[in-house]
Design an enzyme around this catalytic site. Structure first.
Site, PDB file in Angstrom:
ATOM      1  N   LEU A  53       0.852  -1.185   0.000  1.00 49.84           N
ATOM      2  CA  LEU A  53       0.000   0.000   0.000  1.00 49.84           C
ATOM      3  C   LEU A  53       0.889   1.236   0.000  1.00 49.84           C
ATOM      4  CD1 LEU A  53      -2.805   1.383   0.482  1.00 49.84           C
ATOM      5  CD2 LEU A  53      -2.337   1.121   2.915  1.00 49.84           C
ATOM      6  N   CYS A  54       0.727   2.091  -0.986  1.00 53.90           N
ATOM      7  CA  CYS A  54       1.531   3.315  -1.046  1.00 53.90           C
ATOM      8  C   CYS A  54       1.159   4.225   0.120  1.00 53.90           C
ATOM      9  CB  CYS A  54       1.304   4.033  -2.367  1.00 53.90           C
ATOM     10  SG  CYS A  54       2.259   5.573  -2.486  1.00 53.90           S
ATOM     11  N   VAL A  55       2.106   4.451   0.983  1.00 57.94           N
ATOM     12  CA  VAL A  55       1.846   5.227   2.197  1.00 57.94           C
ATOM     13  C   VAL A  55       1.438   6.660   1.877  1.00 57.94           C
ATOM     14  CG1 VAL A  55       4.281   5.841   2.569  1.00 57.94           C
ATOM     15  CG2 VAL A  55       2.691   5.781   4.503  1.00 57.94           C
TER      16      VAL A  55
END
Length: 112
Positions: A72-74
């Site tokens: 998940l792209c922070v």
């Protein structure tokens, strides 16, 4: 692989999942699936789906059970107000981490 579309785009989600299962069935490996842009909503804890709709969390759990790193792209998640401390089967990661994985892979496929 990377997914850029929200959970409401059932067609793209199903294409990614079917493609992933087909790759694994043929003996290929998938190092990671990276949720980016609107795709980060797949990690939301606010799904309340009727039983007759596509059960998106179950699809992701099936991929996680196959030992695929679900990332998940922070930054994208934080910009969209997602709780990055509770991401279910997804691992919080930076775009740079995904870029390193993609550069080592022989193929990278985007689902948009």
């Amino acid at each position: 692989m990377s997914l850029h579309t929200p959970p409401s785009d059932h067609d793209t989600t199903q294409r990614l999942v079917k493609f992933a299962h087909a790759c694994l069935a043929q003996g290929h490996t998938i190092d990671a699936i990276f949720l980016y842009q609107q795709g980060v909503y797949h990690a939301s804890n606010h799904f309340d789906l009727p039983t007759d709709e596509l059960q998106i969390p179950m699809l992701w759990q099936q991929l996680a059970d196959q030992k695929i790193n679900l990332m998940l792209c922070v930054t994208a998640a934080e910009k969209r107000g997602l709780d990055i401390k509770h991401t279910n089967v997804f691992n919080v990661a930076g775009l740079a981490e995904f870029a390193m994985l993609a550069s080592d892979a022989d193929k990278w496929i985007q689902f948009k």
